[in-house]
Design a protein around this motif. Structure first.
Motif, mmCIF file in Angstrom:
data_model
loop_
_atom_site.group_PDB
_atom_site.id
_atom_site.type_symbol
_atom_site.label_atom_id
_atom_site.label_comp_id
_atom_site.label_asym_id
_atom_site.label_seq_id
_atom_site.Cartn_x
_atom_site.Cartn_y
_atom_site.Cartn_z
ATOM 1 N N LEU A 368 1.006 -1.150 0.035
ATOM 2 C CA LEU A 368 0.109 -0.012 -0.034
ATOM 3 C C LEU A 368 0.824 1.217 -0.154
ATOM 4 O O LEU A 368 1.243 1.892 1.196
ATOM 5 N N PRO A 369 1.435 1.662 -1.222
ATOM 6 C CA PRO A 369 2.287 2.661 -1.326
ATOM 7 C C PRO A 369 1.871 4.096 -0.801
ATOM 8 O O PRO A 369 2.623 5.013 -0.364
ATOM 9 N N THR A 370 0.776 4.203 -0.728
ATOM 10 C CA THR A 370 0.206 5.574 -0.390
ATOM 11 C C THR A 370 -0.370 5.708 1.055
ATOM 12 O O THR A 370 -0.818 6.826 1.598
ATOM 13 N N LEU A 371 0.049 4.508 1.968
ATOM 14 C CA LEU A 371 -0.206 4.523 3.193
ATOM 15 C C LEU A 371 1.128 5.264 4.053
ATOM 16 O O LEU A 371 2.339 4.772 3.638
ATOM 17 N N ILE A 372 0.930 6.396 4.861
ATOM 18 C CA ILE A 372 2.250 7.026 5.214
ATOM 19 C C ILE A 372 2.008 7.042 6.773
ATOM 20 O O ILE A 372 0.985 7.823 7.218
ATOM 21 N N PRO A 373 2.805 6.314 7.497
ATOM 22 C CA PRO A 373 2.714 6.449 8.932
ATOM 23 C C PRO A 373 3.209 7.738 9.529
ATOM 24 O O PRO A 373 4.170 8.405 8.879
ATOM 25 N N ALA A 374 2.645 8.081 10.592
ATOM 26 C CA ALA A 374 3.114 9.348 11.406
ATOM 27 C C ALA A 374 3.499 8.993 12.641
ATOM 28 O O ALA A 374 2.944 8.313 13.176
ATOM 29 N N THR A 375 4.367 9.774 13.197
ATOM 30 C CA THR A 375 4.754 9.576 14.654
ATOM 31 C C THR A 375 3.804 10.204 15.678
ATOM 32 O O THR A 375 3.653 9.661 16.794
ATOM 33 N N ASP A 376 3.429 11.528 15.332
ATOM 34 C CA ASP A 376 2.456 12.117 16.324
ATOM 35 C C ASP A 376 1.324 13.002 15.351
ATOM 36 O O ASP A 376 1.527 12.968 14.139
ATOM 37 N N LEU A 377 0.485 13.427 16.179
ATOM 38 C CA LEU A 377 -0.490 14.349 15.426
ATOM 39 C C LEU A 377 -0.039 15.423 14.574
ATOM 40 O O LEU A 377 -0.559 15.653 13.528
ATOM 41 N N THR A 378 0.846 16.186 15.120
ATOM 42 C CA THR A 378 1.468 17.440 14.110
ATOM 43 C C THR A 378 2.130 16.835 13.124
ATOM 44 O O THR A 378 2.088 17.235 11.900
ATOM 45 N N ASP A 379 2.886 15.692 13.289
ATOM 46 C CA ASP A 379 3.832 15.014 12.094
ATOM 47 C C ASP A 379 2.717 14.408 11.058
ATOM 48 O O ASP A 379 2.786 14.947 9.641
ATOM 49 N N ALA A 380 1.482 14.093 11.487
ATOM 50 C CA ALA A 380 0.542 13.517 10.619
ATOM 51 C C ALA A 380 -0.057 14.675 9.974
ATOM 52 O O ALA A 380 -0.324 14.611 8.640
ATOM 53 N N ALA A 381 -0.500 15.594 10.373
ATOM 54 C CA ALA A 381 -1.212 16.676 9.886
ATOM 55 C C ALA A 381 -0.362 17.505 8.567
ATOM 56 O O ALA A 381 -0.569 17.618 7.647
ATOM 57 N N LYS A 382 1.058 17.872 9.052
ATOM 58 C CA LYS A 382 2.027 18.444 8.182
ATOM 59 C C LYS A 382 2.196 17.236 6.983
ATOM 60 O O LYS A 382 2.208 17.788 5.934
ATOM 61 N N LYS A 383 2.379 16.057 7.161
ATOM 62 C CA LYS A 383 2.371 14.938 6.168
ATOM 63 C C LYS A 383 1.342 15.038 5.134
ATOM 64 O O LYS A 383 1.367 14.746 3.855
ATOM 65 N N VAL A 384 0.090 15.126 5.661
ATOM 66 C CA VAL A 384 -1.067 14.860 4.871
ATOM 67 C C VAL A 384 -1.484 16.302 4.151
ATOM 68 O O VAL A 384 -1.754 16.063 2.918
ATOM 69 N N VAL A 385 -1.063 17.275 4.720
ATOM 70 C CA VAL A 385 -1.166 18.539 3.984
ATOM 71 C C VAL A 385 -0.332 18.552 2.978
ATOM 72 O O VAL A 385 -0.607 19.267 1.753
ATOM 73 N N ALA A 386 1.135 18.426 3.278
ATOM 74 C CA ALA A 386 1.927 18.431 2.042
ATOM 75 C C ALA A 386 1.755 17.410 0.916
ATOM 76 O O ALA A 386 1.750 17.706 -0.242
ATOM 77 N N ALA A 387 1.155 16.170 1.164
ATOM 78 C CA ALA A 387 0.868 15.228 0.340
ATOM 79 C C ALA A 387 -0.462 15.720 -0.798
ATOM 80 O O ALA A 387 -0.280 15.433 -1.721
#
Length: 392
Positions: A368-387
């Protein structure tokens, strides 16, 4: 849950509240036949929808012949009603009522709703009925009376009589108004309603008192006690995704953004939407899968989110408590295999067995190459907004 006006009238009538006669129709021909049946010089044709503003939208019409009734019904049944409560997409109309005209001398407003500030149910009344009560409260608050209802005792007889006097009733009409007020309160509590409204309550020119229009909303959490009320639901009045979410026991509200949110817990959902906005994007929905996340629930949640064409990315924010993180991770991977993640899906997990869960997600990365793990909520928000920004 909401119901139609004709169903609300039936609830009130069963508890002794006087309502005018009406015929439920579903075709123009039935509307013409209903007009002839009442043998009245004038009737009203009213669309049955889960929204206000029907009159201004042209979906409440006075008619003076069977032919006019047929024309009015044809218009309503072949057009979507659009008002300030429906949004630009409007709502479909599949059922109408035809009722004989009533000569109105005076209109009143009665309602009961849950007052969260007072932590009780509150009876609201005004002698300014037939209009938007919000406007009356805004411009003439002294004309709106509010009575908090005791959670055990409800409305006392003296309170009903006192309110009838405040509304301007005298003599015999005071007793009739008190009976209607009491009936509305009884209907509210017996049905586990969250809103019970009569607008308008009218006094006719010959002195009759009638509940001319009625509206009920019910507490969804209490519907298991009222299968008869649950059976009244009209799914055509709800958005398709809302209906699917409800059937899957998911709490779903569509919004206007591009990032879908899949969370467990209402508070976590609010925090997730806030942090998405903080980092420069907009949430596409509020979707709460509840405390016990299952593979089936996750699959249906992803299907619902991805059915929204505006969604360009998904942020999964789950706290593993009742359902452990490793079980949640397995459910997400199973959902990805079945649904197919065609947009970036950023996953933030925290709680019991989180390390094992992260191993599961990492192992599924190749599949599942579009599955992106994140370490915390801030990291998750930054990653999804960037993606989502890159995808745009």
């Amino acid at each position: 849950m909401k119901i139609h006006e004709y169903q609300a009238r039936k609830i009130l009538s069963d508890l002794g509240v006087p309502v005018p006669p009406a015929e439920v129709v579903r075709t123009p021909e039935e509307a013409a036949a209903a007009f002839s049946k009442f043998n009245s010089p004038m009737c009203v044709v009213k669309a049955q929808v889960y929204a206000g503003g029907r009159g201004k939208a042209g979906f409440v019409k006075l008619v003076k012949s069977p032919g006019e009734a047929m024309q009015a019904a044809h218009f309503m049944l072949t057009n979507r009603m659009t008002s300030y409560q429906t949004g630009p997409e409007g709502v479909p109309v599949s059922v109408l009522i035809v009722a004989p005209g009533v000569e109105i001398a005076k209109e009143y407003y009665l309602a009961i709703t849950v007052d969260r500030a007072r932590k009780t149910s509150t009876l609201i009344a005004s002698a300014e009925g037939g209009v938007e009560i919000e406007e009356v409260a805004k411009h003439s608050p002294e004309k709106v009376f509010k009575i908090p209802l005791h959670p055990a005792l409800g409305l006392q007889p003296f309170q009903a009589t006192e309110l009838a006097y405040k509304l301007g009733f005298t003599g015999k009409q005071t007793r009739e108004a008190s009976k209607i007020i009491t009936g509305l309160v009884k209907a509210f509590f017996q049905t586990d309603a969250s809103l019970a409204e009569i607008n308008p309550l009218v006094v006719t020119k010959d002195g009759q008192m009638l509940a001319l229009d009625a509206k009920f909303n019910f507490d969804d959490n209490a519907l298991f006690r009222h299968p008869d009320i649950a059976a009244m639901a009209d799914e055509s009045q709800e958005k398709e995704l809302d209906v699917r979410a409800h059937k899957a026991s998911l709490n779903y509200i569509a919004l206007d953004g591009t990032i879908g949110c899949l969370v467990n817990g209402a508070g976590l959902a609010m925090a997730t939407m806030d942090i998405i906005k903080l980092h420069g994007a907009e949430p596409a929905n509020f979707l709460d899968v509840g405390g016990g996340v299952t593979a089936e629930g996750a699959i249906e949640a992803f299907k619902i989110i991805l059915s929204d064409e505006k969604v360009k990315g998904i942020l999964v924010n789950i706290f593993g408590g009742i359902a452990k993180c490793d079980l949640i991770a397995e459910a997400l991977v199973k959902a990805g295999r079945e649904v197919g993640f065609k947009v970036p899906v950023v996953v933030r997990l925290e709680g019991t067995n989180v390390d094992k869960a992260r191993e599961i997600l990492q192992a599924a990365k190749a599949e599942l190459p579009t599955l992106i793990p994140a370490t915390d909520l801030t990291d998750a928000a930054k990653k999804v907004v960037a993606a989502v920004g890159k995808a745009a």
